[in-house]
Structure formats: C-alpha cells, structure tokens
Write a protein that holds these residues in place. Sequence first.
Motif, PDB file in Angstrom:
ATOM      1  N   GLU A  23       0.821  -1.210   0.000  1.00 56.34           N
ATOM      2  CA  GLU A  23       0.000   0.000   0.000  1.00 56.34           C
ATOM      3  C   GLU A  23       0.854   1.259   0.000  1.00 56.34           C
ATOM      4  O   GLU A  23       2.043   1.242   0.341  1.00 56.34           O
ATOM      5  CB  GLU A  23      -0.943  -0.007   1.204  1.00 56.34           C
ATOM      6  N   TYR A  24       0.217   2.380  -0.365  1.00 56.77           N
ATOM      7  CA  TYR A  24       0.881   3.679  -0.424  1.00 56.77           C
ATOM      8  C   TYR A  24       0.756   4.404   0.912  1.00 56.77           C
ATOM      9  O   TYR A  24      -0.142   4.096   1.715  1.00 56.77           O
ATOM     10  CB  TYR A  24       0.277   4.523  -1.549  1.00 56.77           C
ATOM     11  N   PRO A  25       1.632   5.394   1.173  1.00 53.86           N
ATOM     12  CA  PRO A  25       1.584   6.092   2.462  1.00 53.86           C
ATOM     13  C   PRO A  25       0.211   6.678   2.798  1.00 53.86           C
ATOM     14  O   PRO A  25      -0.196   6.651   3.960  1.00 53.86           O
ATOM     15  CB  PRO A  25       2.648   7.191   2.296  1.00 53.86           C
ATOM     16  N   PHE A  26      -0.521   7.188   1.797  1.00 52.64           N
ATOM     17  CA  PHE A  26      -1.805   7.823   2.106  1.00 52.64           C
ATOM     18  C   PHE A  26      -2.839   6.817   2.611  1.00 52.64           C
ATOM     19  O   PHE A  26      -3.845   7.202   3.209  1.00 52.64           O
ATOM     20  CB  PHE A  26      -2.351   8.566   0.878  1.00 52.64           C
ATOM     21  N   GLN A  27      -2.584   5.533   2.401  1.00 57.61           N
ATOM     22  CA  GLN A  27      -3.517   4.504   2.859  1.00 57.61           C
ATOM     23  C   GLN A  27      -3.251   4.081   4.307  1.00 57.61           C
ATOM     24  O   GLN A  27      -3.999   3.278   4.858  1.00 57.61           O
ATOM     25  CB  GLN A  27      -3.445   3.281   1.934  1.00 57.61           C
ATOM     26  N   TYR A  28      -2.202   4.635   4.920  1.00 54.41           N
ATOM     27  CA  TYR A  28      -1.868   4.336   6.305  1.00 54.41           C
ATOM     28  C   TYR A  28      -2.442   5.423   7.214  1.00 54.41           C
ATOM     29  O   TYR A  28      -2.407   6.601   6.886  1.00 54.41           O
ATOM     30  CB  TYR A  28      -0.344   4.299   6.497  1.00 54.41           C
ATOM     31  N   SER A  29      -2.940   5.031   8.399  1.00 52.23           N
ATOM     32  CA  SER A  29      -3.317   6.008   9.409  1.00 52.23           C
ATOM     33  C   SER A  29      -2.048   6.626   9.999  1.00 52.23           C
ATOM     34  O   SER A  29      -0.928   6.151   9.752  1.00 52.23           O
ATOM     35  CB  SER A  29      -4.125   5.330  10.520  1.00 52.23           C
ATOM     36  N   GLY A  30      -2.232   7.680  10.815  1.00 51.08           N
ATOM     37  CA  GLY A  30      -1.072   8.336  11.423  1.00 51.08           C
ATOM     38  C   GLY A  30      -0.266   7.391  12.290  1.00 51.08           C
ATOM     39  O   GLY A  30       0.973   7.387  12.248  1.00 51.08           O
ATOM     40  N   GLY A  31      -0.964   6.562  13.081  1.00 53.11           N
ATOM     41  CA  GLY A  31      -0.248   5.611  13.927  1.00 53.11           C
ATOM     42  C   GLY A  31       0.489   4.558  13.127  1.00 53.11           C
ATOM     43  O   GLY A  31       1.616   4.180  13.453  1.00 53.11           O
ATOM     44  N   MET A  32      -0.125   4.074  12.049  1.00 54.11           N
ATOM     45  CA  MET A  32       0.534   3.078  11.195  1.00 54.11           C
ATOM     46  C   MET A  32       1.733   3.684  10.489  1.00 54.11           C
ATOM     47  O   MET A  32       2.776   3.032  10.324  1.00 54.11           O
ATOM     48  CB  MET A  32      -0.462   2.512  10.196  1.00 54.11           C
TER      49      MET A  32
END
Length: 609
Positions: free
Chosen positions: A152-161
């Motif tokens: 996955e791309y960075p924008f698909q991660y939450s802040g904690g992830m």
Amino acid sequence: METATQTDPVLRVEGLSVAAGERAVLSDISFDLHPREILAVIGESGSGKTVLARALASWLADPLRVTGGKILFRGKDLVKDPALARRLAGREIAYVGGNPAGALDPTMTVGAQLVEKLRAVRPDISSAEAKRKAIQLLDAVRIPAAAKRFEEYPFQYSGGMMQRAMIVDALISDPPLLIADNITQPLDVTVAAQILKLMRDLNHQFSTAVLFICSSLPVACDASDRVMVLNQGRVAEMQPPAALIRDPQSGYTRKLIAELPRLWDETTHAPAEERGAPVPVLSIRDVAKAYRIRRRGEAGLSVVQAVRNVSFDVYQGDNFGVVGESGCGKSSLMRLLTGLERPDHGEIVFDGADVGSAPASKLREMRRKFQLVLQDPYGSLPPQWPIGKILEEPLKIHGIGSAAERRERARSVMNEVGLPDGYYNHLTGGLSAGQRQRLNVARAMILEPRLLIMDETLSALDQTEQGKLLDLFERLQAQHGFTYIFISHDLTMVRRVCSRIAVMYLGEVVEVAPNERLFFDPGHPYSRALLSAAPTLEDRRYRPEDCLLEGEPPSPIDLPPGCAFASRCPHAFDRCRRENPVLVNRGGRALAACFLNEPASASLENAHA
C-alpha cells in the motif's frame, strides 16, 4: 523498567556545545547511553532538544555548528571524523522524526521504499530477502496484515501506522542506536501508548539504545530508564523517572511538574456547560461521508465509511471537544463542518443555513462567520509572504476596508494574540512554532467570526506553549464571545478548556457528555480506554491493563456487523456483535452508545436472547 545492561556505552557525549553564529544553542552536554537503555530528553520549545538529536545524527545545517566536545559512538569521535559520521547516519545511527506523513515518497508503496532503504545499506541482500525482512518488521511493529500493507501507499496508512512504518524504516538496518525525536507528539493517546510499548519491546528485542526526545514529561517518565532535563541548552538534571518526580533537583524541573495540567484533580477549572435553553450555533444531524478508492491489485472500488450518521449541537459560547483515535473520522468531520467537502447525507446547519448544500457564493459569505485553525504551524502559512500580508489577505478576499483600515486591523489583531508590532513586515521563517500558531489564530480572528474550529491546533507544541495559548483562547473568548470546537487527541487540553465533549470511534459518535461526567463517569468502554492511555503523573482512575486497546480498529472499508468496538471491548457480549447500539440518554445531558447503559434486567435479557 529493567536496569540497562552494564556494558560499554553505545554513545558517550562529552561536553558537547553547538552554536548558531555567535549564539550558544547547546552548552557542555554530557551523558552515556547503553544498549537496551532508553534515555528521554525533556524540555520546553527552544531548550535545544531537537538540535541535540540532529547533532548526534550528523544532521546539523548552517548556521548551526558543533563548537566543542565529543560525540563518541562505540569509542569513535564523530565530531573529529565527519566522513565516518555521514557513513553511520541512517545505518548504525537511525533517526525517526515526529512528522511521519511527510517522511515517505507518496508515489511509491511503503514496502518498495523499505526495500530500497535496506538494499542501499546492504547491497548484498536480494530484493526477495529484503522484502521478507521488511514484512517481518512490519509484523513486529503490529501493523495488521503486514504482507498486504507492504503493497500500500503512504496515504492509505493512518497516522499511527505511518509512525510504525517509520520505526521499521529506521530499524531495518539493525542500528545499535535509535534517535526518536518527538515520535508520539502528533499521535492520539491510545496509538501513542502503543508506540511507547512497541519502542520498549523493540529496545529489548534488538538491544537497541534509544535517545527519546519528548515534549511531555509524563510521556518521558512512562517511556524511559532515565530522564535528562534540558533548559536553555544546558542539562538541568538527569535522574530515573521515579526519583525525578519524587525529588526534582532543579527549580526548572519543579516548574515543569507544577505546570502539568491534571485530568482528575477536582479543582481543575473547566468551562461550565450552558444551562437553561442554550442557543445552537451549529446543528449536525445524521451526517455521513464515504470515500470511494481503488485498492492496489483489486478490481472495482472500495468504500471507506469515514463519518457515519453523526448528530450533535454546539451552543453559543460553548467549548465543544471532539476526541478519538487516529482514523476515527475527526478530520473528515472537520472538512464537512467547514464546507471543504459535502456530506453524502444529513444536515450541517450554521446560522440558519445548511453548510452541506449551500451554493459557493453563500458558503463564501458564511465563511466570514466560521474559521478554521489547523494543526501544522509550518505548512499552513505561506513562507514567502510577510506577516502583515498574511493577515490582511482574508480582509481583501471579502472586500473589507481600505488598505489603511486593513493594515490597522492587522496590527490590532497581532497585538491581541501577543505578536510584536515590529513583526508586521517579517517573514514567517524566524517564528517559533508557538508564534506561528498565534499568527494562525490571528488570521482566523481578523474576520471576527462567531465560530472557531481548532483542528489539533496545539498538538505540535510543548506543554509550556500549549498553556500560553490556552490562556490566550480563554482571554479572546471572554473578549469576543467566540464559540470553539476543539478537535484534539490531547485529553489534558480537552479537560481544561471544553464544556462538552464528543467521543468518536470509527466514524461514529459513541458518547457526548459534559466535561466532569466524561472524565469521572464515562459511559462507553472506549472513553475509558482513551482515559487510561492519557499521559499523566497522577494516580489513574482507569488502569491501562484493564482498558488499553491493542491493535487497530476494524477497517472502515469492511465494517463488522453490530458494534464496531466489540472486537476490542473487554465487556462485549453476543448482542454487541449483532446490533449496533445508538446514543441513549444517561441523564444529566450525557449520551452513550453502549448496551451496558441499559437497565441491568434489560441487558441480561438481551445477552441471553
């Protein structure tokens, strides 16, 4: 925590001094750091914490320079050997900052960037082997479905992830020293608690020495073996956490402890809730917003349910808080409230008009009456504009006043927020984070709005700057009669400033309560989990071992049946997995969406249904 292993130190700093031009920034800093030890560095903004971190990571930029002392890494002086320091940076000396969202290339998958980093450090490793190690580390930092998230791309991660991914990025080269610079400050309390637990686990698992730069004294004490207190570039004292709290040796440390806001001190001043027949400034009714995204390697579109059937009122003169974990929908809700996006359904009524369906001309007129102050004190201001122009621009957009009148109004509002008049023609580059947020507040105030929406406005600041700005907000509200909405993960700030608070989980509001009721008698298990994770030096009313959450919430793409909190709730029973509870009145203007608030006989009957 365990006593650090008694071996030779990984890092020894002797008499380190750093200057910017002729001005001393750090003076005579000395300490040792051993394998498996965590040393926290605490101090207010400007104390030199980040300069120390960057000096150790060989990341000082002009005009900063080392003017004296030694940085001994495994016995080798990096001050005398800059070439060695550059070779070690990112390999044996890893650095993790507090801005995970901007740390990775948005055009590449997270996994590809981790593999690229590892193979740059270890060119002998194959792509397949690098991928296996990256997935193994993603799993070690408890990113769910690590193999899938790798793609996955960075924008698909939450802040904690994202923060966990950056820890993987730092650890992937097996460094003996990790410098963690304010890595928990932008995170909500439950994710921050998980990151701190993760840092301790990895510290022991990999025998990594950790220098933990921090702006919160309770967080520093929770996370470390020793705490070093910096004041104006000098070491004020260094002690184990328990000794530091019990018997602080410096007046500066005593001041930091005295200034800490309290969560459960019954003398804590919080704004009183409106009584009688309060007048709604903003009414939200059944508001929902979903986003359609294309997932890598999958056909069709997936639906992310970001905000789900949210309803509440904000009253005239209210300080209304919205809290919840990263990814719970707080910022999506903010974009709907300010008209930056339109809801899929529901109403957002401000001043008699629906923000969600207003035409562009009406929405522009409404924006004179509500303003937004964002979290990032750096990215939210144009660096090429002087301060006076930044403040006058909203007046020009709305056609208010002559040039002379706009200039006078800009100088007046600068004075109100505590910015010197001489800064009028200055660029923003020389401002501290606290001064930048004062400028953001001034820019919002200049239109004299009725409603200010503060989206994590204070989360990038240390506790001293937060306290100063909270005092400013109280004074401005008394003078101008603003109504505030505070969107925040900082429960100590919410405790001090908010009269009523809404708790969000996975897009839904699960509790709304007056300040005292939420902190002393929460009606939802998730609210208790948030309170148990809040950093504090007080005796806790709610024990983390009873309440603290593990892992991530369920995916907003594939919501489970029933209550979305059931998979993480220690009190869930069968009905919770079948039915989604709605907000019910607990009395005293408190609402909670939990079956546990039903009469005992009804709960027992439904549990066996």
